[in-house]
Design an enzyme around this catalytic site. Structure first.
Site, PDB file in Angstrom:
ATOM      1  N   ASP A  67       1.084  -0.943   8.708  1.00  0.00           N
ATOM      2  CA  ASP A  67      -0.170  -1.369   8.082  1.00  0.00           C
ATOM      3  C   ASP A  67      -1.198  -0.259   8.275  1.00  0.00           C
ATOM      4  O   ASP A  67      -1.551   0.073   9.413  1.00  0.00           O
ATOM      5  CB  ASP A  67      -0.644  -2.674   8.739  1.00  0.00           C
ATOM      6  CG  ASP A  67      -1.937  -3.179   8.132  1.00  0.00           C
ATOM      7  OD1 ASP A  67      -1.956  -3.413   6.913  1.00  0.00           O
ATOM      8  OD2 ASP A  67      -2.918  -3.318   8.868  1.00  0.00           O
ATOM      9  N   THR A 100      -4.254  -0.746   2.117  1.00  0.00           N
ATOM     10  CA  THR A 100      -4.996   0.078   3.078  1.00  0.00           C
ATOM     11  C   THR A 100      -4.387   1.474   3.236  1.00  0.00           C
ATOM     12  O   THR A 100      -5.103   2.437   3.487  1.00  0.00           O
ATOM     13  CB  THR A 100      -5.041  -0.619   4.455  1.00  0.00           C
ATOM     14  OG1 THR A 100      -3.726  -1.048   4.808  1.00  0.00           O
ATOM     15  CG2 THR A 100      -5.960  -1.814   4.421  1.00  0.00           C
ATOM     16  N   THR A 101      -3.074   1.583   3.089  1.00  0.00           N
ATOM     17  CA  THR A 101      -2.424   2.902   3.140  1.00  0.00           C
ATOM     18  C   THR A 101      -2.649   3.636   1.821  1.00  0.00           C
ATOM     19  O   THR A 101      -2.977   4.832   1.808  1.00  0.00           O
ATOM     20  CB  THR A 101      -0.904   2.749   3.405  1.00  0.00           C
ATOM     21  OG1 THR A 101      -0.712   1.867   4.502  1.00  0.00           O
ATOM     22  CG2 THR A 101      -0.259   4.078   3.697  1.00  0.00           C
ATOM     23  N   ASP A 402      -2.171  -9.956   5.497  1.00  0.00           N
ATOM     24  CA  ASP A 402      -2.145  -9.220   4.219  1.00  0.00           C
ATOM     25  C   ASP A 402      -1.753 -10.133   3.065  1.00  0.00           C
ATOM     26  O   ASP A 402      -2.339 -10.085   1.988  1.00  0.00           O
ATOM     27  CB  ASP A 402      -1.162  -8.037   4.298  1.00  0.00           C
ATOM     28  CG  ASP A 402      -1.775  -6.836   5.001  1.00  0.00           C
ATOM     29  OD1 ASP A 402      -2.886  -6.998   5.527  1.00  0.00           O
ATOM     30  OD2 ASP A 402      -1.160  -5.756   5.023  1.00  0.00           O
TER      31      ASP A 402
END
Length: 534
Positions: A67, A100-101, A402
């Protein structure tokens, strides 16, 4: 002195003056290189076949995750511009919960293109303005690709949640966690405000023992503690009348720190008798309202309950759960549809909550307290997450968060978009075509940035062990022929129609990614000096 200094400046105003910009260029370059280093660190963890990171902290704690937000939060980043990318992933986590990545990798690619434009002599303001125009146009392209979604279409919601779980360590449990996330979010949606979901209404309780398969959705409350039954009180109560109290059932203390000297036994007996009478009076008042379950808030002033008060409460068959955290009170009262009681004098039946059953259950190595069948239950729900060890348990919680965020995005903005690099290639293609219609420097900058968007499909292919150049070239070709939903299927190792493969994500995740990445890069470009204050 000031007057004489101004003279040569005035006389030379008609001629060109030399300004040394080397320091500014060096600062920009250093900022971009530092921020790109952060982006490169998380790039390998993008996608279903991305690698995981093992984060070992100084106190011996170990986290295994892919994550992006978690990895960057745990990294000790010192350079100020690199910290902006950590904040960027945090912003994406708050806005969309997923991607998020992706947002950090995209920002790194845009910074790389910015550096090549600056090296070619383009002014930073021109680069920044072009990037702003590009982000607005890119969002329009994404809206053009989006497919409207009806919230009654549960399958589509489950597919989106499953896509976000595919890249996680616990991806093999996506068939269980995805429907669970959908049911949890839909159960807390308020019909009066159908577009707003507060994820604080979904409480995640972690309990070690068992496997992720044992994770369940509980329509009620779960406490990760056992019933206080040291005095032999009940561990199960049916037709429960529940009170949430914020006062202590223990002898009062003085306001100041002092010691009392007892000189004889009669005085000691009198003190103990007064204590007994005081506690007994409180217990009688509680029992008089019909209350048979007490949830007692944690106290920092004195013991919330003593052995004597537990003894009396057990005598009148009242089940006690003590040390309820202060920040849980709001969630508990909302769920039970009751009011917290701050003083014994305010203890009335109309402040109680009602439930069919309150019981202590053995789970894994410990025990939990479950409250089910709540009457007039508020719009909340609880998820009991299980795991065989702490690493799996923590990652299951992060993955579930998520998935919950993805479903929340779909409730807020009811549009789906294809995954697998399809949106990025389509944006790159359409923005590249738009760049040819523009004039001057804008055309040059937007063409460069349009190519930078291809970093996502390139990275997906690389992390899956595919030939990235062949895959992305074919993907570009398929999109040029009008197949806007063609994407990289990393499981099959080829280009397929991603919608047919059920690899979908919320539109809000993609629009938030491009907007936030562009904003962050523009901020870094505008910095021309670093001032340190001691």
């Amino acid at each position: 002195m000031a007057a004489t200094a101004a003279v040569p400046r005035a006389s030379s105003s008609k001629t060109e003056s030399y300004v040394d910009t080397k320091r500014r260029d060096d600062v920009r370059q250093a900022n971009i290189i530092a921020a790109r280093a952060v982006a490169d660190a998380v790039r390998t963890s993008l996608g279903p076949k991305g690698m995981d990171k093992m984060i070992a902290s100084a106190n011996g704690e170990v986290i295994i995750t892919n994550d992006g937000a978690t990895i960057l939060n745990k990294m000790e980043v010192i350079q100020p511009a690199a910290k902006m990318l950590v904040d960027l992933s945090r912003s994406q986590d708050a806005a969309a919960g997923d991607g998020t990545t992706t947002v950090v990798v995209l920002a790194g690619s845009l910074l790389k293109s910015s550096l090549s434009l600056l090296s070619a002599g383009v002014h930073p303001t021109a680069v920044s303005d072009a990037l702003h125009r590009l982000s607005i146009r890119a969002v329009d392209v994404l809206h053009g690709m989006a497919i409207p979604l009806d919230l009654s279409n549960r399958d589509a919601l489950v597919k989106s949640a499953a896509t976000s779980l595919n890249s996680k360590v616990v991806s093999q449990y996506s068939s269980l966690l995805a429907p669970l996330a959908v049911d949890a979010v839909l159960s807390v949606v308020d019909p009066a405000q159908p577009d707003i979901v507060d994820l604080r209404d979904v409480k995640i309780v972690k309990k070690l023992g068992g496997t992720v398969d044992d994770t369940e959705l509980v329509k009620g409350l779960v406490f990760d503690k056992k019933v206080s039954h040291s005095a032999g009180g009940p561990t199960r109560v049916e037709n429960a009348k529940i009170a949430v109290i914020q006062f202590q059932i223990s002898p009062p203390k003085t306001d100041i720190e002092q010691s009392i000297v007892v000189s004889d036994y009669t005085q000691m007996d009198r003190i103990l008798r007064e204590e007994r009478n005081y506690i007994l009076g409180m217990v009688k008042k509680i029992k008089a309202t019909g209350c048979n379950v007490l949830l007692i808030q944690k106290s920092i002033l004195r013991d919330a309950v003593t052995d004597l008060s537990l003894h009396y409460l057990a005598k009148v068959k009242i089940l006690v759960v003590k040390d309820v955290e202060r920040d849980e009170i709001e969630f508990i009262t909302k769920t039970l549809n009751c009011l917290p009681i701050a003083n014994i004098e305010h203890f009335r039946e109309d402040k109680l909550g009602f439930a069919n059953c309150v019981e202590e259950a053995s789970v894994g190595d410990g025990k939990i307290v479950k409250i089910t069948g709540i009457k007039d239950m508020g719009r909340t729900t609880t998820v009991l997450v299980r795991g065989s060890n702490q690493l799996v348990l923590d990652e299951a919680e992060r993955s579930l968060h998520d998935a919950l965020c993805v479903v929340r995005c779909l409730v807020n903005k009811k549009f789906l978009i294809a995954g697998g690099g399809a949106p990025e290639i389509e944006m790159s293609r359409q923005l590249g075509a738009w760049a040819k219609e523009l004039q001057g420097m804008d055309s040059y900058c937007i063409k460069e940035f349009a190519e930078a968007l291809e970093v996502i499909p390139y990275t997906l292919a690389e992390n899956a062990g595919l030939n990235s150049i062949v895959i992305v070239t074919e993907l570009r070709n398929r999109h040029a022929q009008g197949e806007i939903n063609a994407g990289i299927n990393v499981r099959k190792g080829q280009i397929t129609n991603i919608l047919e493969e059920n690899i979908v994500q919320p539109l809000l995740v993609s629009t938030s990614t491009i907007t936030l990445a562009a904003e962050c890069v523009r901020m870094i470009l505008k910095i021309d000096d670093i001032v340190t204050v001691r």
